[in-house]
Write a protein that holds these residues in place. Structure first.
Motif, PDB file in Angstrom:
ATOM      1  N   GLN A 234      -6.533  17.109 -13.670  1.00  0.00           N
ATOM      2  CA  GLN A 234      -7.342  17.482 -12.515  1.00  0.00           C
ATOM      3  C   GLN A 234      -8.366  16.403 -12.169  1.00  0.00           C
ATOM      4  N   LEU A 235      -8.764  16.373 -10.909  1.00  0.00           N
ATOM      5  CA  LEU A 235      -9.677  15.341 -10.427  1.00  0.00           C
ATOM      6  C   LEU A 235     -11.055  15.426 -11.071  1.00  0.00           C
ATOM      7  N   ALA A 236     -11.445  16.614 -11.539  1.00  0.00           N
ATOM      8  CA  ALA A 236     -12.759  16.774 -12.171  1.00  0.00           C
ATOM      9  C   ALA A 236     -12.725  16.512 -13.671  1.00  0.00           C
ATOM     10  N   SER A 237     -11.566  16.128 -14.210  1.00  0.00           N
ATOM     11  CA  SER A 237     -11.470  15.850 -15.632  1.00  0.00           C
ATOM     12  C   SER A 237     -12.233  14.577 -15.990  1.00  0.00           C
ATOM     13  N   SER A 238     -12.848  14.590 -17.170  1.00  0.00           N
ATOM     14  CA  SER A 238     -13.545  13.393 -17.648  1.00  0.00           C
ATOM     15  C   SER A 238     -12.580  12.257 -17.933  1.00  0.00           C
ATOM     16  N   LEU A 239     -11.289  12.577 -18.111  1.00  0.00           N
ATOM     17  CA  LEU A 239     -10.300  11.520 -18.315  1.00  0.00           C
ATOM     18  C   LEU A 239     -10.305  10.524 -17.168  1.00  0.00           C
ATOM     19  N   ARG A 240     -10.614  10.987 -15.964  1.00  0.00           N
ATOM     20  CA  ARG A 240     -10.638  10.088 -14.802  1.00  0.00           C
ATOM     21  C   ARG A 240     -11.661   8.978 -14.975  1.00  0.00           C
ATOM     22  N   TRP A 241     -12.757   9.273 -15.696  1.00  0.00           N
ATOM     23  CA  TRP A 241     -13.802   8.260 -15.909  1.00  0.00           C
ATOM     24  C   TRP A 241     -13.388   7.245 -16.958  1.00  0.00           C
ATOM     25  N   PHE A 242     -12.318   7.532 -17.710  1.00  0.00           N
ATOM     26  CA  PHE A 242     -11.755   6.548 -18.630  1.00  0.00           C
ATOM     27  C   PHE A 242     -10.634   5.751 -17.968  1.00  0.00           C
ATOM     28  N   GLY A 243     -10.437   5.964 -16.677  1.00  0.00           N
ATOM     29  CA  GLY A 243      -9.386   5.258 -15.957  1.00  0.00           C
ATOM     30  C   GLY A 243      -8.009   5.869 -16.124  1.00  0.00           C
ATOM     31  N   VAL A 244      -7.932   7.106 -16.608  1.00  0.00           N
ATOM     32  CA  VAL A 244      -6.644   7.778 -16.800  1.00  0.00           C
ATOM     33  C   VAL A 244      -6.312   8.544 -15.531  1.00  0.00           C
ATOM     34  N   ASP A 245      -5.414   8.005 -14.744  1.00  0.00           N
ATOM     35  CA  ASP A 245      -5.052   8.614 -13.465  1.00  0.00           C
ATOM     36  C   ASP A 245      -3.653   9.224 -13.477  1.00  0.00           C
ATOM     37  N   ASP A 246      -3.087   9.399 -14.674  1.00  0.00           N
ATOM     38  CA  ASP A 246      -1.771  10.033 -14.770  1.00  0.00           C
ATOM     39  C   ASP A 246      -1.827  11.400 -14.091  1.00  0.00           C
ATOM     40  N   PRO A 247      -0.781  11.791 -13.394  1.00  0.00           N
ATOM     41  CA  PRO A 247      -0.811  13.096 -12.714  1.00  0.00           C
ATOM     42  C   PRO A 247      -0.775  14.278 -13.681  1.00  0.00           C
ATOM     43  N   ARG A 340     -18.760  16.265 -11.318  1.00  0.00           N
ATOM     44  CA  ARG A 340     -18.584  17.244 -12.396  1.00  0.00           C
ATOM     45  C   ARG A 340     -17.962  16.588 -13.627  1.00  0.00           C
ATOM     46  N   GLY A 341     -16.998  15.710 -13.398  1.00  0.00           N
ATOM     47  CA  GLY A 341     -16.386  15.010 -14.518  1.00  0.00           C
ATOM     48  C   GLY A 341     -17.382  14.122 -15.246  1.00  0.00           C
ATOM     49  N   PHE A 342     -18.267  13.480 -14.483  1.00  0.00           N
ATOM     50  CA  PHE A 342     -19.268  12.612 -15.106  1.00  0.00           C
ATOM     51  C   PHE A 342     -20.283  13.428 -15.910  1.00  0.00           C
ATOM     52  N   ILE A 343     -20.703  14.572 -15.376  1.00  0.00           N
ATOM     53  CA  ILE A 343     -21.652  15.426 -16.097  1.00  0.00           C
ATOM     54  C   ILE A 343     -21.026  15.911 -17.400  1.00  0.00           C
ATOM     55  N   ARG A 344     -19.759  16.300 -17.339  1.00  0.00           N
ATOM     56  CA  ARG A 344     -19.068  16.756 -18.554  1.00  0.00           C
ATOM     57  C   ARG A 344     -19.008  15.618 -19.574  1.00  0.00           C
TER      58      ARG A 344
END
Length: 382
Positions: A234-247, A340-344
């Motif tokens: 999901q777009l709000a996942s903290s994984l996105r902040w690690f550069g993980v954009d896998d669907p 939200r992902g960054f706060i998490r």
């Protein structure tokens, strides 16, 4: 004040009323996921095709342990609507009992150290007030019996750990894993036991986990594919902040969650901070999970409850309220997925650094004990 032969604990009375309020709010849109438990229970007991020991091979989406399906079977004799409501009430009651367990564990842990018992009750009251909304989220709104049981058995394991019952620690941690596989992250609690007792407890844990899971794997090798089941990133996942954009869930993500949680827990035990184990394992799960369901936060709030009641020395358990505001408040009030992902991410990293690195004053009864063996001293006192 007493009720018959039993003393009335006012902090528990207040927390019970607080639970009733949140239960009434959540019950209007309750049991979002209860159908998964009903489906799995029917499959396990052969009431539907493709079940029995082939359950996980044919239904990898049911990422739920067999113990949870067994407990769900207790509500099968009732109508669907009544069974659902009874399950909601049962899980809510477990949350209140967990508050009692944590309070008693804290009292035992601080026995002989001069810590005021009323102060401990105040900590449980304030931290429990933050815990209840998230508990009702997982127990009533989503009705995730598997997560509820995993956290309940882990709380029982913490209580057994403080009391020095190594066998019970091993058995209860096994039941937690047999209820929900991600509870493997809590196994670092075994390291807080003295070495001979630790080996005995570990044998019970791994033996009972094998008894519960191996029949599915040995009879249907396709069950191995269940471990590869993925969910959307999901777009709000903290994984996105690690550069993980896998669907969907990356192949390495689940092993990384468990390894990080257990590694942080082992470090906490080494630093003499075993009450942080549940908190750190929950942090690892949340920060690396591709999904952002609010019921995930219940494991974090249980971790903060244990830490605020047993692990830290301050009167005000502010970590629990920071967790509630950061994780639940941001989900309700902040529209930006990235924010939200960054706060998490910030909460999980900051809280992990705090519980592992922040200096702590030794307790009066702990001065002669090695800093790395806090539980062994507690076991000796009990």
């Amino acid at each position: 004040m007493r009720f018959g032969r039993y003393p009335v604990r006012w902090h528990i009375v207040l927390l019970t009323l607080w639970t009733v309020v949140w239960f009434a709010v959540a019950e209007r849109h309750a049991a979002v996921s209860w159908h998964y438990l009903r489906q799995g229970e029917q499959l396990l007991f052969g009431q539907a095709n493709g079940g029995g020991l082939a359950l996980y091979a044919n239904h990898p989406e049911l990422q739920i342990g067999p113990v949870s399906f067994l407990v769900a079977g207790l509500f099968a004799p009732f109508s669907a609507d009544l069974g659902e409501k009874l399950a909601d009430a049962f899980m809510s009651g477990l949350g209140l009992y967990m508050l009692v367990l944590v309070g008693r564990a804290a009292a035992d842990h601080y026995l002989g150290t001069g810590v005021n018992h009323k102060r401990l009750q105040q900590r449980v009251l304030v931290a429990g007030a933050a815990f209840i909304p998230m508990w009702v989220e997982v127990a009533v709104r989503f009705a995730h019996l598997d997560d509820v049981l995993a956290l309940f058995f882990t709380t029982l394991a913490v209580r057994a750990l403080v009391r020095g019952n190594a066998t019970a620690v091993g058995v209860l941690l096994a039941l937690a894993v047999d209820s929900k596989p991600w509870a493997v992250g809590f196994l670092s609690l075994l390291l807080a036991l003295p070495r001979p007792a630790r080996l005995r407890a570990a044998a019970w844990t791994f033996g009972l986990v094998a008894v519960a899971w191996l029949p599915f794997y040995l009879t249907h090798l396709e069950t191995l594919h269940a471990a590869r089941f993925t969910i959307p990133n999901q777009l709000a996942s903290s994984l996105r902040w690690f550069g993980v954009d896998d669907p969907r869930t990356p192949w390495w993500d689940r092993p990384a969650q468990l390894a990080l949680g257990m590694g942080l827990g082992a470090l906490a035990v080494r630093r003499g901070r075993w009450p942080a184990v549940v908190f750190l394992a929950a942090d690892a799960r949340v920060v690396l999970d591709p999904s952002v369901y609010t019921y995930y936060n219940a494991s974090v709030l249980l971790g903060t409850l244990i830490w605020d009641s047993i692990g830290q020395r301050r009167l005000v358990p502010w970590v629990s309220w920071i967790a509630l505001i950061s994780l639940y408040g941001s989900a309700l009030l902040i529209p930006s997925d990235a924010a939200r992902g960054f706060i998490r991410l910030a909460f999980c990293l900051g809280s992990a650094a705090y519980v592992l690195l922040w200096p702590q004053r030794p307790l009066r009864g702990d001065r002669r004990r090695p800093a790395r063996e806090p539980v062994q001293g507690a076991l000796a006192r009990n």
